[in-house]
Design an enzyme around this catalytic site. Sequence first.
Site, PDB file in Angstrom:
ATOM      1  N   ASP A 162      -3.025   4.766  -2.321  1.00 25.61           N
ATOM      2  CA  ASP A 162      -4.078   5.368  -1.507  1.00 25.61           C
ATOM      3  C   ASP A 162      -4.479   6.753  -2.055  1.00 25.61           C
ATOM      4  O   ASP A 162      -3.602   7.590  -2.290  1.00 25.61           O
ATOM      5  CB  ASP A 162      -3.509   5.513  -0.085  1.00 25.61           C
ATOM      6  CG  ASP A 162      -4.559   5.812   0.954  1.00 25.61           C
ATOM      7  OD1 ASP A 162      -5.418   4.956   1.194  1.00 25.61           O
ATOM      8  OD2 ASP A 162      -4.509   6.908   1.542  1.00 25.61           O
ATOM      9  N   ASP A 170       0.868  -1.176   0.000  1.00 26.72           N
ATOM     10  CA  ASP A 170       0.000   0.000   0.000  1.00 26.72           C
ATOM     11  C   ASP A 170       0.907   1.229   0.000  1.00 26.72           C
ATOM     12  O   ASP A 170       1.844   1.306   0.800  1.00 26.72           O
ATOM     13  CB  ASP A 170      -0.863  -0.010   1.270  1.00 26.72           C
ATOM     14  CG  ASP A 170      -2.268   0.484   1.014  1.00 26.72           C
ATOM     15  OD1 ASP A 170      -2.402   1.602   0.483  1.00 26.72           O
ATOM     16  OD2 ASP A 170      -3.225  -0.228   1.352  1.00 26.72           O
ATOM     17  N   HIS A 227     -11.135  -2.730   3.301  1.00 30.34           N
ATOM     18  CA  HIS A 227     -11.114  -2.365   4.721  1.00 30.34           C
ATOM     19  C   HIS A 227     -11.940  -1.115   5.015  1.00 30.34           C
ATOM     20  O   HIS A 227     -12.064  -0.723   6.167  1.00 30.34           O
ATOM     21  CB  HIS A 227      -9.662  -2.143   5.159  1.00 30.34           C
ATOM     22  CG  HIS A 227      -9.022  -1.015   4.410  1.00 30.34           C
ATOM     23  ND1 HIS A 227      -8.729  -1.091   3.053  1.00 30.34           N
ATOM     24  CD2 HIS A 227      -8.661   0.227   4.799  1.00 30.34           C
ATOM     25  CE1 HIS A 227      -8.215   0.055   2.663  1.00 30.34           C
ATOM     26  NE2 HIS A 227      -8.160   0.882   3.695  1.00 30.34           N
ATOM     27  N   ASP A 228     -12.470  -0.462   3.976  1.00 33.06           N
ATOM     28  CA  ASP A 228     -13.272   0.753   4.170  1.00 33.06           C
ATOM     29  C   ASP A 228     -14.762   0.524   3.946  1.00 33.06           C
ATOM     30  O   ASP A 228     -15.563   1.431   4.161  1.00 33.06           O
ATOM     31  CB  ASP A 228     -12.831   1.842   3.176  1.00 33.06           C
ATOM     32  CG  ASP A 228     -11.425   2.346   3.429  1.00 33.06           C
ATOM     33  OD1 ASP A 228     -10.976   2.300   4.589  1.00 33.06           O
ATOM     34  OD2 ASP A 228     -10.778   2.787   2.460  1.00 33.06           O
ATOM     35  N   GLU A 250      -6.359   4.082  -5.922  1.00 35.51           N
ATOM     36  CA  GLU A 250      -7.660   4.329  -5.293  1.00 35.51           C
ATOM     37  C   GLU A 250      -8.082   5.742  -5.666  1.00 35.51           C
ATOM     38  O   GLU A 250      -7.320   6.693  -5.457  1.00 35.51           O
ATOM     39  CB  GLU A 250      -7.555   4.203  -3.776  1.00 35.51           C
ATOM     40  CG  GLU A 250      -8.922   4.319  -3.109  1.00 35.51           C
ATOM     41  CD  GLU A 250      -8.876   4.799  -1.662  1.00 35.51           C
ATOM     42  OE1 GLU A 250      -9.861   4.602  -0.947  1.00 35.51           O
ATOM     43  OE2 GLU A 250      -7.858   5.403  -1.252  1.00 35.51           O
TER      44      GLU A 250
HETATM   45  C1  GLC Z   1      -8.013   5.587   1.885  1.00 34.16           C
HETATM   46  C2  GLC Z   1      -7.860   4.361   2.766  1.00 34.16           C
HETATM   47  C3  GLC Z   1      -8.529   4.638   4.077  1.00 34.16           C
HETATM   48  C4  GLC Z   1      -7.832   5.802   4.724  1.00 34.16           C
HETATM   49  C5  GLC Z   1      -7.801   7.024   3.805  1.00 34.16           C
HETATM   50  C6  GLC Z   1      -6.797   8.002   4.277  1.00 34.16           C
HETATM   51  O1  GLC Z   1      -9.333   5.829   1.542  1.00 34.16           O
HETATM   52  O2  GLC Z   1      -8.361   3.235   2.116  1.00 34.16           O
HETATM   53  O3  GLC Z   1      -8.524   3.529   4.925  1.00 34.16           O
HETATM   54  O4  GLC Z   1      -8.482   6.158   5.901  1.00 34.16           O
HETATM   55  O5  GLC Z   1      -7.422   6.687   2.484  1.00 34.16           O
HETATM   56  O6  GLC Z   1      -5.514   7.488   4.129  1.00 34.16           O
END
Ligand code: GLC
Length: 570
Positions: free
Chosen positions: A216, A108, A346-347, A274
């Site tokens: 991320d 990540d 995980h979100d 992402e």
């Molecule tokens: C992304 C991650 C999340 C995190 C956010 C800030 O969306 O998947 O878990 O809280 O970024 O890093």
Amino acid sequence: MATPGVGRSPDHEAWWRSAVVYQIYPRSFADSDGDGVGDLTGIVEHLDHIQELGIDVIWLSPVYRSPQRDNGYDVSDYQAVDPLFGTLEDLDRLLAAVHLRGMRLIMDLVVNHTSDQHPWFLASRGSRDVATSGWYFWRDARPGTVPGEPGSEPNNWGSSFAGSAWTWAPERGQYYLHLFSASQPDLNWDNPETREAVFTMMDWWLDRGVDGFRMDVINFISKDPRLPDGPLTRDGYGDGMPYFSHGPRIHAYLAEMKSRVFDPRPGSYLTVGEMPGVTPEQAREFTDRDRGQLAMVFQYEHVSLDADGDKWTQRRMSVNDLRDTLSRWQTALGDTGWNSLYWNNHDQPRVVSRYGNDATYWRESATALATVLHLHRGTPYVYQGEEIGMTNAEFAGIDDYRDIESLDYYARAVGTHREDVSVVLDTLRRRSRDNARTPMQWSAAPGAGFTTGSPWIGVNANHSWLNVASQRGVPGSIYEYYRALIALRHRLPAVVDGHFAAVETGRDQIYAFRRHLGDTALTVYANLSDQPVSLDRKDRLARDLVLANYPASRRDPDRLEPWEVRVYVR
Ligand code: GLC
């Protein structure tokens, strides 16, 4: 140290197109030392499970050194492993073990922001005369206001978790920008030295042998340099998304990353960005084969269909919307781009509780949703526990929750807005990210086989019957269904490369589509509802059934049972 290149076939450029990725959230996967938190050695001990499932790539959520305000998405040292998870040597051992099994591993990459405890930020915060002074977004208070007082922030943006996106740093006499919590200051990518530091760090990991990165919120790295006020939202802050979700230099930065980091290396890497708010047209550009900026992106549209504006306001997801969204993304990315395919991470709350029916049609809806996803064109992701149909957490009270976002939401809703506690808890039960973070259910043992100690977050009570041990090797289980589904991808080229076409059935609850490749056509019929649906004559044509989630004895040629799915090949 792992041998770079092992497990990689440089001749097969886009190897990730035929791959299935498994996401590990290390904190909740397997605890080897009994401290209640998952760790790297725990992962090594469970690689059989992942390999038997047929997985090609593991995506490891952050294990870097971190104060853990956002469970590792707040990194204070990109080149160290947090002691919570083990050591760098443990990580090398994991990488070697993964490669030995012919699998790959991606890390990540959290570089939109660092932790506020990162030495770059600590120095930047302390003085304007240090090397990293310009590595973050520092701005003066609004003219004519009292610095540090509410309303003096440089603009009106709200942060993703709660409150203003700006925090006053008295030491420096300026505000810093944080799109997430105040402990996650945004890096200033407009500064060439910042970019070079990130690229050097990526080199270091690639030299160590990792096979790519999940990036991320990577679409947030370019901000409109004017940082203008945004349109007001329900919580009274401005929405900055129009100014940072697809900023003016986003393509320039990703192209630079490609030419600086990836192009000089032999072989190819899995890169997945992402991207909250990304549109299909933008995603096509990011993943355009000829441009090669990213292998694929994580879009959010299909996991936003049960939210009304912000994630805490719910509405019912309609099958029509889901079908339209999924097929629109398939068509829009077409042969030019490439989709990532996911329900969970995980979100996100657990899909079987969210879009499926975890009470009456638990097995059927988990397998139907899996089939639809995996047989689309793109690279599918399995989030730990999804392969056994893990459900939402069903936590009773606020003390059960751990996530910074959930706790902030509760404090604001109950404390500031005086909303009804039971309503707020009900919302959290459906929407909280903690739903995804309860420990992996390995067995019916007290800690679910996850830990012998006291787990950092509650184990779901249903681990007494919902666990790996009760499904592995058991015909008809969700786990065995996932294995068959993944095997189908590896066996049938049409699953990887087939062109997508939606099939119109005239039935609202059915999602049907076809994948063509040469003479092969794969057709999926899925009933995404709790009601049986009749099938038209044209949909009843006899073909070879290659996968189904109902036993032959219960398959009626004239109708699909609740959550029934059938996959035909001709
Ligand atoms: C992304 C991650 C999340 C995190 C956010 C800030 O969306 O998947 O878990 O809280 O970024 O890093």
